[in-house]
Design an enzyme around this catalytic site. Sequence first.
Site, PDB file in Angstrom:
ATOM      1  N   TYR A 120       6.969  -9.777   6.778  1.00 51.80           N
ATOM      2  CA  TYR A 120       6.973  -8.337   7.011  1.00 51.80           C
ATOM      3  C   TYR A 120       7.553  -8.027   8.388  1.00 51.80           C
ATOM      4  CZ  TYR A 120       3.828  -7.276   3.057  1.00 51.80           C
ATOM      5  OH  TYR A 120       3.269  -7.111   1.824  1.00 51.80           O
TER       6      TYR A 120
ATOM      7  N   ASP B  81       0.824  -1.205   0.000  1.00 49.90           N
ATOM      8  CA  ASP B  81       0.000   0.000   0.000  1.00 49.90           C
ATOM      9  C   ASP B  81       0.862   1.260   0.000  1.00 49.90           C
ATOM     10  OD1 ASP B  81      -2.358  -1.446   0.063  1.00 49.90           O
ATOM     11  OD2 ASP B  81      -2.522  -1.399   2.253  1.00 49.90           O
TER      12      ASP B  81
END
Length: 279
Positions: free
Chosen positions: A119, A58
């Site tokens: 992540y 994003d």
Amino acid sequence: MSGVVRVRLDLSYDGTEFSGWAKQAGGRRTVQGEIEDALRTVTRSATTYELTVAGRTDAGVHARGQVAHVDLPREVWAEHRPKLLKRLAGRLPKDVRVWALREAPEGFDARFSAIWRRYAYRVTDNPGGVDPLLRGHVLWHDWPLDVDAMNEAARGLLGEHDFAAYCKRREGATTIRTLQRLGLVRGDDGIITATVRADAFCHNMVRSLIGALLFVGDGHRTPDWPAKVLAAGVRDSAVHVVRPHGLTLEEVGYPADELLAARSVEARNKRTLPSAGCC
């Protein structure tokens, strides 16, 4: 496709000035757009060669170990391969780098062949705030955080579940995922790093999970609360999607070369959870 070579790209970027990975209408700056423009320029091609990426990040999210692939005409690859990496380095803006370009093994798909994505989310509860040199990569949380309580809460989220309570739903897409790892460590510098690894992630999943854990860490919720939210299966207004700048895609994992094609087929199948019975 004998006339085409599939090329794997390993890359990283600082997401601060990007409107995410994927190209968008309206001329917004994206990572995909920058790399595709650079690739078209350095190969002197009239065609834009479209990239497929392992994880579509994003706006504001960073990547250290992103992976993509592109299908190039064999003659273009043969002509430009020796100097393509250096030419891309000269053409790309400084907040995105391609580190490796190589012909992909048979059956490789950057997105569907991946078996996990890892992540990291970085946050500090230092009462003085964030080191100015790290402000674009670390979230400041202005309440003291109990890392042990956060790790206790994280253990209740591991495994295969429907993560609808932690995802932004997309029409026709499943929210079933296998969360393989979720743990937090406070470094000597006081920065808390959350490591989150799953076979795949649905939209906003990592940032929502971190939001829930922060509520546990600062004492607003008990360690069993995130698992209760998960079991309820619906969005809870108390689960905040934390800001994107603390999040970095660190690594993407792939199986052995001989398993790439099978994994690609498997990943395209829509998942369901095992049924507990008819009634």
